[in-house]
Enzyme design. Structure first.
Site, mmCIF file in Angstrom:
data_model
loop_
_atom_site.group_PDB
_atom_site.id
_atom_site.type_symbol
_atom_site.label_atom_id
_atom_site.label_comp_id
_atom_site.label_asym_id
_atom_site.label_seq_id
_atom_site.Cartn_x
_atom_site.Cartn_y
_atom_site.Cartn_z
ATOM 1 N N SER A 178 -4.638 4.760 -18.207
ATOM 2 C CA SER A 178 -5.960 4.823 -17.596
ATOM 3 C C SER A 178 -6.728 6.102 -17.910
ATOM 4 C CB SER A 178 -5.847 4.627 -16.098
ATOM 5 O OG SER A 178 -5.193 5.728 -15.533
ATOM 6 N N LYS B 162 -8.296 5.463 -6.585
ATOM 7 C CA LYS B 162 -8.961 6.433 -7.461
ATOM 8 C C LYS B 162 -10.378 6.719 -6.959
ATOM 9 C CE LYS B 162 -6.405 5.212 -11.627
ATOM 10 N NZ LYS B 162 -6.438 4.439 -12.850
ATOM 11 N N GLY C 83 0.837 -1.200 0.000
ATOM 12 C CA GLY C 83 0.000 0.000 0.000
ATOM 13 C C GLY C 83 0.862 1.235 0.000
ATOM 14 N N GLY D 12 0.589 2.439 7.659
ATOM 15 C CA GLY D 12 0.763 1.627 8.857
ATOM 16 C C GLY D 12 1.330 0.247 8.614
#
Ligand code: ADP
Length: 863
Positions: free
Chosen positions: A712, A755, A389, A394
């Site tokens: 994209s 997104k 991520g 975290g």
């Protein structure tokens, strides 16, 4: 006939053909009757012999046990002293019959028969001639048979001489290597002229197996027999030479060992004289105790002790000394058997995980599942988790919480930017200043063999000519291999199988496939504003309070202030920046408290700027109104999702297409694809067939300072181009993402979760996304899904139907008017604007009815 003779082959002596050489044993043999000896066939007692073949001219001393054998010998003594000794085919057989004996034996003369005190009889025999055994005349009380003397052909002289010389040479070599054969034996052989007798003599001296001796007995042709003896000697020589070589080597080893021992002793004496001895001895004694206390596996301990022995033999000033010493220090410093005991209390684990992190349900569940399985099956495998991520969500801190929940030690190492395999696996000891790799260095700090080991930035591994660190990491992580991880420096296997590896990465796509295969990936997409607020309230503010030494009585930060910090002061998917900004606010307050201010500081939304300065980040906002030629796309950045605007302008020209805004190759190509798609649908879109010949098209993505790339934005560009060409407005609250094909199909793209979160943050109402990306929406928080209309699309036509308003005369820009076929008539809807499935009803925002002038952008390009 049951005769039992015990004769050792050592009891056998050989004689050559001359009677004087028989020595004193020969005197025991009396001459035999000529008439009986020269008859063609004659009958003689038969003496079966075990483990011995008596060749002619050989003297043998044997023990006789059996009455029948004794009878045969006595019979011979009573008559002409002649007896036939013949070997048994099977040595272990007690009662050999005629068929159990070889067909050819040796006529022997009996020298003497001695009765011994233990009631056994010893008989001395001398071999005379080869005889073939014929018909048996009696079997009891002893055997007796007809025998025929075997005639030996006369040899040809030249061949025989060559064979003789060869045999003597071989014998000479055998004597040199075989201690049992004496020089005397060579001299005797040298004096035997007759080849058959020479062969018999050497055969008897060599003492080959019984079968070979019998073969020699049965070979009647003297040269053939001598040749066979030569072969036997060659084979014997091979064995003797090998035996000697091995003996030499063993001797060499022993000598070297002794030499080393003496040198060591001398060295110790010298060191003792120099006063060095005591300190070195104490040090090595200490080291030995530490090695033994470490409970390493057998092999490793052996290795360590061996190195210690080497160390003890070295002077302390030798350069090699410190190399061996450092190596031993490493062996002793690593945790081999030390392990922490896992805390299997699931409730405690859950509480610990929740105490440090908000949300992150999937990771927490996975850790609790692991604990549950370990509780039930203590020897199960440890998983390899990969948390993927954006930064600050975290990942690393979660690793620490996992270690706390399990009660394990926590260690962390970042592998980002590592290019050299040796960084993972260490350098060989031959390198100056060699050390183990980072994995083992970190294990040393862990001091237990089962820590939680966080490997950060696994997606930033690089590789070049110095090897591929990913391959080395594979060995670290692969449960099949990591129980014997080999570090180049350590040279002994190290067991990593108890380690709980947690890997972190920003981008899954950058992790080498082989590595990705071995781990269990859990994606952490980034937080919504709501989640960030909770994290700030529950974790960041209390932590920053402690860090800045303030108490809640000194400061209060309103929720709206935190929201403002989130929106205007941070640009991130995680919360690291947010924590920093909250820390910034706390520092200002702390300063005032330290300066003596007494009242509580209240941080409101309006006062945020007073603490943190002017707004730092401006999100790309949704457009203020529906425009022609402006569509909203969604982009993925390392900091999470972001809105991107695509602007398209049509100006009179000659069909050129300009692309600006630092677009990468992929993005340029998808702009071309979008353009081609629009041209192919010109009729449906009510565009003049030659519209592209009369104007230029300019596609621009604002934010020209930042390079952009990726496929994209394809459908966004196509929507903006169609809007600009047809004059239909794009709905400002619709954001879209998807790759476009030439035929107008919409293909899936990456980063959909981020997104969607960005679209939600920016207040969009509808997000159009490729149908095949629907699976990615699982991770999107429910509140976002409730507030956003997420519409899956398959084709560009659907996108146009959903994102573009129908044609309205008051909105048509002049540029659009230039190109549309029938500018004054509302264009009909393009074919099949809606997806096959009925879409959820979309609440369209109320269109401002005020008559406004033509689109701002359209005016800007009007000629
Ligand atoms: P990463 O490794 O993903 O870059 P870190 O683990 O270093 O991020 O986290 C950065 C900071 O954010 C840490 O102080 C951590 O405590 C905090 N943080 C991140 N996510 C959460 C969460 N869900 N709950 C509480 N704190 C969090």
């Amino acid at each position: 006939m049951d005769s039992r003779h015990r004769s050792t082959r050592r009891a056998l002596t050989a004689l050559d053909g001359s009677p004087q050489d028989v020595g004193k044993d020969a005197s025991r043999f009396q001459s035999v009757g000529v008439a009986e000896r020269h008859g063609a066939d004659f009958a003689l007692p038969i003496l079966p012999v075990r483990e011995l073949v008596i060749l002619p001219n050989m003297v043998a001393n044997m023990v006789v046990y059996q009455p029948s054998a004794l009878g045969a010998v006595k019979e011979a003594l009573a008559r002409n002293r002649l007896i036939v000794a013949v070997a048994q085919r099977h040595q272990e057989q007690d009662d050999p019959g005629p068929q159990d004996l070889y067909p050819i034996g040796t006529e022997c003369s009996v020298g003497r028969l001695l009765r011994m005190p233990d009631d056994t009889h010893h008989v001395l025999l001398q071999g005379q001639r080869r005889v073939r055994i014929g018909a048996w005349m009696q079997h009891a009380p002893f055997g007796r048979a007809q025998v025929t003397v075997c005639e030996e052909p006369e040899p040809r002289s030249s061949q025989v001489e060559a064979l003789r010389r060869a045999a003597l040479k071989l014998l000479e070599r055998c004597i040199k290597l075989n201690d049992r054969l004496t020089e005397d034996c060579y001299i005797k052989a040298l004096n035997i002229e007759w080849p058959g007798a020479l062969a018999d003599f050497i055969g008897a001296e060599l003492q080959p197996p019984i079968e070979v001796l019998q073969e020699l007995l049965e070979l009647l042709d003297p040269p053939t027999r001598l040749r066979r003896v030569c072969q036997v000697m060659s084979a014997e020589l091979d064995v003797l030479e090998l035996e000697h070589k091995i003996q030499d080597e063993v001797q060499h080893e022993v000598d070297r060992g002794q030499q080393e021992y003496y040198l060591r002793e001398q060295l110790k004496a010298i060191q003792r004289e120099l006063g060095e001895h005591d300190a070195t001895m104490r040090e090595s004694q200490e080291l030995r105790e530490r090695i033994l206390a470490r409970r390493m596996s057998g092999d490793v301990e052996q290795r360590a002790l061996k190195e210690l022995d080497r160390l003890e033999g070295m002077p302390a000033l030798a350069p090699e000394y410190s190399v061996v010493r450092t190596y031993l220090d490493w062996l002793v410093a690593l945790p081999w058997q030390e392990r922490t005991v896992d805390n299997f209390d699931l409730r405690h684990a859950e509480e610990t995980l929740n105490a440090h992190h908000f949300g992150l349900g999937r990771v927490k569940d996975r850790v609790l599942e692991y604990l549950a399985i370990r509780k039930l099956a203590p020897l199960g495998r440890t998983p390899i988790l990969c948390l993927s991520g954006p930064p600050g969500v975290g990942k690393t801190s979660l690793g620490r919480s996992i270690s706390e929940a399990l009660g394990r030690k926590f260690v962390r190492v970042s592998v980002g930017g590592i290019r050299d395999e040796a960084e993972i696996r260490g350098h060989r000891r031959t390198y100056v200043g060699a050390m183990p790799g980072r994995i083992l260095q970190t294990m040393k700090t862990a001091q237990t063999a089962n820590p939680v080991f966080v490997l950060d930035e696994i997606d930033k591994l690089a590789s070049d000519f110095r090897g591929d660190p990913a391959a080395a990491l594979l060995e670290v992580l692969d449960p099949e291999q990591n129980c014997a991880f080999s570090d180049h420096y350590l040279e002994v296997p190290y067991d990593l199988s108890g380690v709980f590896f947690v890997l972190t990465a920003n981008l899954l796509a950058n992790i080498p496939d082989a590595l990705r295969d071995r781990m269990e990936v859990i994606e952490i997409p980034g937080y919504t504003e709501e989640e960030k607020l909770h994290i700030a309230q529950q974790f960041l503010v209390p932590r920053q309070l402690v860090d800045s030494g303030l108490s809640p009585a000194r400061i209060e930060i309103e929720d709206r202030a935190i929201r403002r910090i989130i929106r205007d002061y941070t640009f991130e998917a995680g919360v690291r920046g947010l924590e920093r900004e909250i820390g910034g606010v706390m520092r200002k307050v702390a300063r005032r408290v330290a300066e003596g201010r007494r009242h509580k500081a209240l941080v409101t939304e309006a006062r945020v700027a007073a603490y943190l300065g002017p707004q730092k980040h401006f999100h790309t906002e949704a457009e203020e109104r529906d425009e022609v030629g402006v569509a909203t796309g969604l982009a993925w950045t390392a900091a999470g999702g972001e809105l991107t605007t695509v602007e398209v302008m049509v100006v009179p020209g000659k069909g050129a297409v300009a692309l600006t805004g630092q677009l990468g190759e992929v993005m340029k190509e998808s702009a071309q694809a979008a353009m081609t798609y629009v041209r192919s649908r010109a009729t449906d879109l009510e565009l003049a067939p030659d519209f592209y010949e009369r104007q230029d098209l300019h596609v621009h993505l604002p934010g020209g300072g930042i390079p952009k790339d990726g496929p994209s934005a394809g459908i966004t560009m196509a929507a903006a181009i169609v809007s600009a060409l047809t004059g239909r407005q794009v709905r400002r609250d619709v954001a879209m993402t998807g790759e476009i094909t030439l035929r107008g199909r919409v293909l899936p793209v990456g980063g959909v979760k981020e997104k969607v979160l960005a679209a939600h943050r920016a207040g969009m109402k509808t997000v159009l996304l490729p149908r095949r990306n629907l699976k990615d929406l699982d991770e999107v928080p429910a509140e976002v899904k409730d507030e956003l209309q997420l519409v899956p699309v398959d084709a560009m036509d659907e996108v146009l139907g959903l994102a573009l308003h129908p044609w309205r005369a008051d909105c048509v820009g002049e540029a659009a008017a230039l190109v549309t076929h029938r500018p004054l008539h509302p264009p009909r809807l393009i074919a099949d604007p809606l997806p096959a499935k009925p879409l959820p009803a979309m609440p369209l925002p109320a269109m401002p009815r005020v008559a406004r002038p033509r689109s701002r952008r359209a005016i800007a390009v009007a000629p």
